[in-house]
Design a protein around this motif. Structure first.
Motif, PDB file in Angstrom:
ATOM      1  N   ARG A  99      -8.641 -18.420  -3.420  1.00 58.45           N
ATOM      2  CA  ARG A  99      -8.947 -18.438  -4.852  1.00 58.45           C
ATOM      3  C   ARG A  99      -8.377 -19.716  -5.455  1.00 58.45           C
ATOM      4  O   ARG A  99      -7.445 -20.313  -4.931  1.00 58.45           O
ATOM      5  CB  ARG A  99      -8.341 -17.212  -5.539  1.00 58.45           C
ATOM      6  N   SER A 100      -8.920 -20.091  -6.574  1.00 58.73           N
ATOM      7  CA  SER A 100      -8.524 -21.301  -7.289  1.00 58.73           C
ATOM      8  C   SER A 100      -7.018 -21.299  -7.587  1.00 58.73           C
ATOM      9  O   SER A 100      -6.445 -20.247  -7.895  1.00 58.73           O
ATOM     10  CB  SER A 100      -9.314 -21.370  -8.590  1.00 58.73           C
ATOM     11  N   PRO A 101      -6.381 -22.476  -7.527  1.00 52.86           N
ATOM     12  CA  PRO A 101      -4.961 -22.550  -7.884  1.00 52.86           C
ATOM     13  C   PRO A 101      -4.656 -21.995  -9.280  1.00 52.86           C
ATOM     14  O   PRO A 101      -3.609 -21.374  -9.472  1.00 52.86           O
ATOM     15  CB  PRO A 101      -4.656 -24.048  -7.809  1.00 52.86           C
ATOM     16  N   SER A 102      -5.554 -22.180 -10.234  1.00 53.01           N
ATOM     17  CA  SER A 102      -5.294 -21.663 -11.584  1.00 53.01           C
ATOM     18  C   SER A 102      -5.287 -20.138 -11.604  1.00 53.01           C
ATOM     19  O   SER A 102      -4.481 -19.528 -12.320  1.00 53.01           O
ATOM     20  CB  SER A 102      -6.322 -22.212 -12.577  1.00 53.01           C
ATOM     21  N   VAL A 103      -6.140 -19.512 -10.808  1.00 50.40           N
ATOM     22  CA  VAL A 103      -6.168 -18.044 -10.721  1.00 50.40           C
ATOM     23  C   VAL A 103      -4.895 -17.543 -10.042  1.00 50.40           C
ATOM     24  O   VAL A 103      -4.266 -16.581 -10.496  1.00 50.40           O
ATOM     25  CB  VAL A 103      -7.437 -17.566  -9.974  1.00 50.40           C
ATOM     26  N   LEU A 104      -4.501 -18.207  -8.948  1.00 52.32           N
ATOM     27  CA  LEU A 104      -3.267 -17.822  -8.246  1.00 52.32           C
ATOM     28  C   LEU A 104      -2.053 -18.000  -9.153  1.00 52.32           C
ATOM     29  O   LEU A 104      -1.159 -17.144  -9.183  1.00 52.32           O
ATOM     30  CB  LEU A 104      -3.111 -18.638  -6.967  1.00 52.32           C
ATOM     31  N   SER A 105      -2.028 -19.088  -9.899  1.00 45.65           N
ATOM     32  CA  SER A 105      -0.903 -19.363 -10.798  1.00 45.65           C
ATOM     33  C   SER A 105      -0.775 -18.300 -11.882  1.00 45.65           C
ATOM     34  O   SER A 105       0.332 -17.902 -12.238  1.00 45.65           O
ATOM     35  CB  SER A 105      -1.092 -20.744 -11.429  1.00 45.65           C
ATOM     36  N   ALA A 106      -1.907 -17.823 -12.378  1.00 43.17           N
ATOM     37  CA  ALA A 106      -1.870 -16.772 -13.400  1.00 43.17           C
ATOM     38  C   ALA A 106      -1.325 -15.463 -12.830  1.00 43.17           C
ATOM     39  O   ALA A 106      -0.597 -14.735 -13.508  1.00 43.17           O
ATOM     40  CB  ALA A 106      -3.268 -16.559 -13.979  1.00 43.17           C
ATOM     41  N   GLU A 107      -1.656 -15.164 -11.562  1.00 47.35           N
ATOM     42  CA  GLU A 107      -1.185 -13.922 -10.946  1.00 47.35           C
ATOM     43  C   GLU A 107       0.250 -14.026 -10.434  1.00 47.35           C
ATOM     44  O   GLU A 107       0.986 -13.043 -10.437  1.00 47.35           O
ATOM     45  CB  GLU A 107      -2.106 -13.517  -9.794  1.00 47.35           C
ATOM     46  N   PHE A 108       0.620 -15.216  -9.967  1.00 46.53           N
ATOM     47  CA  PHE A 108       1.956 -15.421  -9.391  1.00 46.53           C
ATOM     48  C   PHE A 108       2.648 -16.581 -10.124  1.00 46.53           C
ATOM     49  O   PHE A 108       2.834 -17.671  -9.566  1.00 46.53           O
ATOM     50  CB  PHE A 108       1.846 -15.724  -7.892  1.00 46.53           C
ATOM     51  N   PRO A 109       3.044 -16.367 -11.387  1.00 48.22           N
ATOM     52  CA  PRO A 109       3.594 -17.467 -12.200  1.00 48.22           C
ATOM     53  C   PRO A 109       4.938 -17.996 -11.694  1.00 48.22           C
ATOM     54  O   PRO A 109       5.360 -19.080 -12.112  1.00 48.22           O
ATOM     55  CB  PRO A 109       3.727 -16.845 -13.596  1.00 48.22           C
ATOM     56  N   MET A 110       5.581 -17.279 -10.794  1.00 48.19           N
ATOM     57  CA  MET A 110       6.864 -17.730 -10.272  1.00 48.19           C
ATOM     58  C   MET A 110       6.709 -18.801  -9.185  1.00 48.19           C
ATOM     59  O   MET A 110       7.680 -19.393  -8.751  1.00 48.19           O
ATOM     60  CB  MET A 110       7.670 -16.548  -9.733  1.00 48.19           C
ATOM     61  N   LEU A 111       5.452 -19.073  -8.772  1.00 52.93           N
ATOM     62  CA  LEU A 111       5.175 -20.054  -7.725  1.00 52.93           C
ATOM     63  C   LEU A 111       4.359 -21.216  -8.285  1.00 52.93           C
ATOM     64  O   LEU A 111       3.702 -21.084  -9.319  1.00 52.93           O
ATOM     65  CB  LEU A 111       4.414 -19.402  -6.570  1.00 52.93           C
TER      66      LEU A 111
END
Length: 183
Positions: A97-109
């Motif tokens: 999945r897109s980095p922006s989608v991953l960032s929204a789900e896992f904001p600690m990374l």
């Protein structure tokens, strides 16, 4: 070079749970951990906590991130995401999945260093999967081993995937198995 490298395969994914029944791709793109996978992570937490970890390296596929965060997310250990040791793209679960989608789900990374897409792209088959050629996969494994050997930390844990670890270490790992590896 790290003195100790531990490889941990992610917990069972929803893809694994269904694929293991009939060997048919259930079309679970970037599959998450299954209920059993979540239980496997919980069961492995004590063993993982006994490793004096300096750095956790995790693939950007969701099942690996869920495993790494489930094992080490409460600690103050740095977790670095790298796509070098993502799974070989052969099935729907290996499409990310897109980095922006991953960032929204896992904001600690942090994901902003990843390309989009960061997984293999090319001619897609009828499932919508661009199977990664073996020579490209083999080079990626070599590049990751080189990257890992250059790390300054003493103890590194790598949370990743079965086919990748098989190519890297020559061994099949069970879900949430922890293996000490020496390159």
């Amino acid at each position: 070079m790290p003195k100790y490298i531990h490889l941990i395969r992610h917990g069972q994914s929803t893809f694994n749970a269904l694929f293991d029944l009939d060997r048919v791709d259930p079309l679970h793109f970037d599959a998450r951990l299954s209920r059993i996978g979540i239980e496997q992570v919980a069961a492995a937490r004590q063993a993982a906590s006994e490793i004096p970890v300096d750095l956790v390296v995790v693939s950007p596929l969701t099942r690996a991130i869920q495993t790494a965060v489930g094992l080490f997310g409460e600690a103050t250990i740095p977790i670095v995401v790298t796509d070098l040791h993502r799974e070989r793209l052969e099935n729907s679960c290996d499409v990310g999945r897109s980095p922006s989608v991953l960032s929204a789900e896992f904001p600690m990374l942090t994901f902003d260093h990843l390309g989009d897409p960061w997984w293999h792209s090319g001619q897609e088959d009828d499932r919508g999967v661009a199977v990664e050629p073996d020579d490209i996969f083999a080079q990626r494994v070599t590049d990751f081993a080189r990257w890992l050997r250059a790390r300054p930390e003493d103890v590194v844990v790598v949370v990743g995937h079965g086919a990748f670890f098989r190519r890297l270490s020559g061994r099949d790992l069970r879900n949430c198995e922890i293996m000490e590896w020496r390159p």
